[in-house]
Design a protein around this motif. Structure first.
Motif, PDB file in Angstrom:
ATOM      1  N   GLY A 191      49.665  28.736  37.942  1.00 32.96           N
ATOM      2  CA  GLY A 191      48.384  28.287  38.264  1.00 32.96           C
ATOM      3  C   GLY A 191      47.128  28.725  37.818  1.00 32.96           C
ATOM      4  O   GLY A 191      47.453  29.708  36.462  1.00 32.96           O
ATOM      5  N   ALA A 192      46.052  28.512  38.389  1.00 26.75           N
ATOM      6  CA  ALA A 192      44.883  28.569  37.766  1.00 26.75           C
ATOM      7  C   ALA A 192      43.568  29.146  39.234  1.00 26.75           C
ATOM      8  O   ALA A 192      44.554  28.564  40.115  1.00 26.75           O
ATOM      9  N   THR A 193      42.857  30.078  38.688  1.00 30.44           N
ATOM     10  CA  THR A 193      42.177  30.664  39.899  1.00 30.44           C
ATOM     11  C   THR A 193      40.876  30.535  39.507  1.00 30.44           C
ATOM     12  O   THR A 193      40.471  30.877  38.682  1.00 30.44           O
ATOM     13  N   VAL A 194      39.430  29.915  40.589  1.00 34.24           N
ATOM     14  CA  VAL A 194      38.138  29.749  39.765  1.00 34.24           C
ATOM     15  C   VAL A 194      37.730  31.020  40.944  1.00 34.24           C
ATOM     16  O   VAL A 194      38.075  30.839  41.858  1.00 34.24           O
ATOM     17  N   HIS A 195      37.353  32.331  40.669  1.00 43.11           N
ATOM     18  CA  HIS A 195      36.274  32.831  41.981  1.00 43.11           C
ATOM     19  C   HIS A 195      34.973  33.763  41.346  1.00 43.11           C
ATOM     20  O   HIS A 195      34.836  33.189  39.470  1.00 43.11           O
ATOM     21  N   PHE A 196      34.383  34.635  42.157  1.00 44.55           N
ATOM     22  CA  PHE A 196      33.432  34.853  41.490  1.00 44.55           C
ATOM     23  C   PHE A 196      32.659  36.281  40.836  1.00 44.55           C
ATOM     24  O   PHE A 196      34.330  37.175  40.303  1.00 44.55           O
ATOM     25  N   VAL A 197      32.268  35.815  39.498  1.00 45.92           N
ATOM     26  CA  VAL A 197      32.803  37.780  39.381  1.00 45.92           C
ATOM     27  C   VAL A 197      32.051  38.845  39.698  1.00 45.92           C
ATOM     28  O   VAL A 197      30.906  38.889  40.588  1.00 45.92           O
ATOM     29  N   ILE A 198      32.545  39.922  39.833  1.00 43.82           N
ATOM     30  CA  ILE A 198      32.076  40.514  39.769  1.00 43.82           C
ATOM     31  C   ILE A 198      32.775  42.194  38.754  1.00 43.82           C
ATOM     32  O   ILE A 198      33.601  42.272  37.350  1.00 43.82           O
ATOM     33  N   PRO A 199      32.461  43.383  39.105  1.00 44.88           N
ATOM     34  CA  PRO A 199      32.211  44.170  38.058  1.00 44.88           C
ATOM     35  C   PRO A 199      33.119  44.735  37.867  1.00 44.88           C
ATOM     36  O   PRO A 199      34.770  44.816  36.490  1.00 44.88           O
TER      37      PRO A 199
ATOM     38  N   ILE B 140      37.634  34.429  45.994  1.00 43.35           N
ATOM     39  CA  ILE B 140      38.548  33.513  44.894  1.00 43.35           C
ATOM     40  C   ILE B 140      37.511  32.270  45.768  1.00 43.35           C
ATOM     41  O   ILE B 140      37.410  31.663  46.907  1.00 43.35           O
ATOM     42  N   VAL B 141      37.322  31.253  44.749  1.00 42.18           N
ATOM     43  CA  VAL B 141      36.357  29.997  44.425  1.00 42.18           C
ATOM     44  C   VAL B 141      37.504  28.544  45.301  1.00 42.18           C
ATOM     45  O   VAL B 141      37.525  28.088  45.877  1.00 42.18           O
ATOM     46  N   MET B 142      38.561  28.763  44.430  1.00 44.67           N
ATOM     47  CA  MET B 142      39.870  27.408  44.050  1.00 44.67           C
ATOM     48  C   MET B 142      41.175  27.899  43.483  1.00 44.67           C
ATOM     49  O   MET B 142      40.654  28.455  42.811  1.00 44.67           O
ATOM     50  N   GLN B 143      41.885  26.840  43.936  1.00 42.27           N
ATOM     51  CA  GLN B 143      43.248  27.376  43.191  1.00 42.27           C
ATOM     52  C   GLN B 143      44.231  26.329  42.696  1.00 42.27           C
ATOM     53  O   GLN B 143      44.071  24.985  43.704  1.00 42.27           O
ATOM     54  N   GLY B 144      45.159  25.948  42.032  1.00 40.01           N
ATOM     55  CA  GLY B 144      45.889  25.200  41.861  1.00 40.01           C
ATOM     56  C   GLY B 144      46.828  25.423  41.007  1.00 40.01           C
ATOM     57  O   GLY B 144      47.188  26.450  40.612  1.00 40.01           O
ATOM     58  N   ALA B 145      47.778  25.144  41.373  1.00 40.06           N
ATOM     59  CA  ALA B 145      49.170  25.492  41.697  1.00 40.06           C
ATOM     60  C   ALA B 145      49.797  24.421  40.535  1.00 40.06           C
ATOM     61  O   ALA B 145      49.867  23.292  40.670  1.00 40.06           O
ATOM     62  N   VAL B 146      50.706  25.101  39.204  1.00 39.21           N
ATOM     63  CA  VAL B 146      52.181  24.147  38.795  1.00 39.21           C
ATOM     64  C   VAL B 146      53.705  24.766  38.985  1.00 39.21           C
ATOM     65  O   VAL B 146      53.894  25.803  39.366  1.00 39.21           O
ATOM     66  N   THR B 147      54.547  23.820  39.069  1.00 36.17           N
ATOM     67  CA  THR B 147      56.111  24.633  38.797  1.00 36.17           C
ATOM     68  C   THR B 147      56.439  25.561  37.563  1.00 36.17           C
ATOM     69  O   THR B 147      55.498  24.589  36.822  1.00 36.17           O
TER      70      THR B 147
ATOM     71  N   LEU C 151      29.706  33.537  51.199  1.00 36.68           N
ATOM     72  CA  LEU C 151      30.324  34.231  50.697  1.00 36.68           C
ATOM     73  C   LEU C 151      30.605  35.398  52.049  1.00 36.68           C
ATOM     74  O   LEU C 151      29.242  35.436  52.605  1.00 36.68           O
ATOM     75  N   ASP C 152      31.376  35.519  52.105  1.00 35.29           N
ATOM     76  CA  ASP C 152      31.629  36.555  53.794  1.00 35.29           C
ATOM     77  C   ASP C 152      32.530  37.832  53.108  1.00 35.29           C
ATOM     78  O   ASP C 152      33.694  37.419  53.152  1.00 35.29           O
ATOM     79  N   GLY C 153      32.443  38.552  52.929  1.00 40.51           N
ATOM     80  CA  GLY C 153      32.371  39.955  52.113  1.00 40.51           C
ATOM     81  C   GLY C 153      33.153  39.475  51.377  1.00 40.51           C
ATOM     82  O   GLY C 153      32.686  39.318  50.198  1.00 40.51           O
ATOM     83  N   ASP C 154      34.562  40.082  51.106  1.00 36.04           N
ATOM     84  CA  ASP C 154      36.037  40.065  49.587  1.00 36.04           C
ATOM     85  C   ASP C 154      35.935  38.170  50.087  1.00 36.04           C
ATOM     86  O   ASP C 154      36.440  37.769  49.312  1.00 36.04           O
TER      87      ASP C 154
END
Length: 216
Positions: free
Chosen positions: A136-144, A151-158, A194-197
């Motif tokens: 699938g795919a993952t939207v995440h905040f950028v860090i170094p 991770i903000v949001m994810q979506g999956a496919v088979t 955001l709560d830690g990681d």
């Protein structure tokens, strides 16, 4: 007041196009105020211009390894456009730790795998070699660190037995185009904390939705 967003691209800008389309809705809490490319030949520039979005080209190649110099030029454009949030849409350029920290909690990226699995290059090939049944795919905040932010949001496919990286990518990109605008909506509307990681979504709860592969 809609949040002011910049999209950074290096190529065709398919996720950029999905974000621009979503932002056309009157109730969308963000507006795309500029698209910045580090390549003058990026096809996404024409798509942005066709939608009336201002564009800027800041060629990264002349800067070589001087990432800070490149980022300083880009930051000037971001300041001029009063940008509040950044979305990366296939932006093939690593940031300095300083720039990533400056925009921490305000810069999103999308990666075509279910992070933390298969970060970096060739995620679809990695997934197929590992024999996973879901990707699938993952939207995440950028860090170094690359592909490693909260991770903000994810979506999956088979994943089918006869999938190739190309056929899997074709299904995953449809998920990308669905979740990226929704992730930006959550961020722009102030529903992410955001709560830690970890990233928590205000007002969200568990559902009974499931995705099982192979189908029983």
């Amino acid at each position: 007041m809609k949040r002011r967003v910049a999209i950074l691209i290096s190529g065709r800008g398919s996720n950029m196009a999905a974000l621009i389309e979503a932002a056309k809705a009157e109730d969308f809490p963000a507006e795309i105020v500029v698209v910045i490319s580090n390549r003058a030949d990026a096809a996404g520039l024409e798509k942005a211009a066709a939608n009336g979005i201002p564009t800027a080209i800041i060629e990264s190649k002349p800067f070589g390894k001087d990432r800070a110099g490149f980022e300083a030029m880009m930051q000037r454009v971001l300041d001029e456009k009063q940008v509040e949030l950044i979305c990366l849409g296939g932006f093939m350029r690593l940031f300095t730790a300083e720039f990533a920290r400056r925009w921490y909690g305000k810069m999103l990226n999308i990666h075509p795998s279910l992070l933390p699995c298969f970060p970096g290059l060739d995620p679809h090939g990695q997934a197929l070699r590992a024999g996973v049944k879901l990707s699938g795919a993952t939207v995440h905040f950028v860090i170094p660190e690359t592909d490693a932010g909260p991770i903000v949001m994810q979506g999956a496919v088979t994943v089918a037995d006869d999938d190739t990286p190309e056929t899997l990518a074709a299904r995953v990109i449809k998920i990308e185009h669905r979740i990226y605008p929704e992730a930006l909506r959550l961020l722009a509307s102030g529903r992410l904390k955001l709560d830690g990681d970890r990233c928590r979504t205000l007002g969200s709860g568990a559902t009974d939705a499931t995705l099982i592969a192979p189908a029983p």
